[in-house]
Design an enzyme around this catalytic site. Structure first.
Site: not given
Ligand code: ASP
Length: 291
Positions: A159, A187-189, A209, A212
């Protein structure tokens, strides 16, 4: 004497043994020099963090933008967010496909819509309406730095982010990611979640970073601010405590932060974190591995 300013950028916590990060370090040094010049000339922190993150995305040297990690279906779904600490405005985008700079889309959502976050096809529709740069051919757009090994899970921590204090005392933060290699579609972090991966207010700006899921459960970026605001902690102490609570939830990683006096913190509990910094007080450097 002019007012203080500070800038820190990161290219993700996690480094792969045996791999050289000289190219990434050269890129970060050049960028932080440019951003520092802009802050010294009076540029707003918000514009500087956006420019830093957009350039890191475009470099292809980190797991964001052109360097993103395909998900389990081979698609590239990107997440990003940006926050202006001077007025609490924020913009975020998650699981967007087909656009080169998710941080630019996040800024457009902040400036050009009544919303904080747009996701998936709705975000893509908005980005198209706004004339954001499309990815014409994903196969040629994606790039891989020398020595990149997709089998190495540490590569998942790539990231990018930036935090800044400008001469008017305004703080801002931005973060962008191509996520974790082989992630599930959808998928969302933490990166696009305001308060988890990114936060800025009148006291501190933070970009995280790492794993997540743990940063989300720790509300990491906002927790750092809360520790300062309500607990009276100093920046370095608050930053270290946040990583401890992320670790208690089974996560590792790092963060960058700057406070309203221009102090900076960049703790991590991985083997390294690619980052670079410059302040008006004369502190500057670039680093990938733990010193
Ligand atoms: N925090 C990012 C995510 O979970 C990954 C990273 O920092 O590299 O999506």
């Amino acid at each position: 004497m002019s007012a203080p300013w500070s800038l820190v950028i990161h290219g993700g916590a996690g480094v792969q043994a045996g791999r050289s990060y000289l190219q990434a370090e050269a890129c970060m040094s050049e960028l932080v020099g440019r951003g520092a010049g802009d802050l010294a000339a009076g540029a707003p922190a918000l514009d500087v963090v956006q420019a830093m993150v957009a350039a890191l995305e475009a470099s292809g040297l980190f797991v964001a933008g052109r360097g993103s990690a395909p998900n389990a279906l081979g698609d590239v779904e990107l997440d990003a967010s940006i926050m202006d600490g001077s007025d609490g405005r924020a913009g975020a985008v998650s699981a967007i496909r087909g656009f080169a700079s998710p941080v630019v889309v996040a800024r457009r959502i902040m400036d050009g819509s009544p919303h904080v976050m747009l996701t998936g096809t709705g975000a893509e529709l908005f980005a198209r309406e706004q004339g954001c740069e499309p990815i014409v051919d994903l196969a040629t757009w994606l790039t891989r730095p020398d020595g990149f090994d997709p089998a190495d899970l540490d590569e998942g921590h790539g990231t990018v982010g930036a935090v800044a204090l400008d001469q008017k005392g305004r703080l801002a933060a931005a973060t962008s990611t191509g996520g974790i290699y082989g992630k599930r579609p959808g998928r969302v972090g933490d990166t696009p979640l305001i308060g988890a991966g990114t936060w800025a207010d009148d006291r501190v700006a933070v970009s995280c970073t790492g794993l997540g899921e743990a940063f989300i459960r720790a509300a990491a970026a906002h927790d750092l601010s809360a520790r300062m605001r309500y607990g009276g902690a100093q920046l370095a102490e608050a930053a270290a405590q946040v990583l401890e609570s992320v670790a208690r939830l089974g996560g590792d990683g790092g963060l960058i932060a700057v406070d309203r006096e221009g102090n900076i913190a960049r703790p991590f509990d991985t083997d390294g974190m690619k980052c670079a910094w410059r302040t008006s007080a004369g502190s500057q450097g670039v680093e990938s591995w733990r010193a």
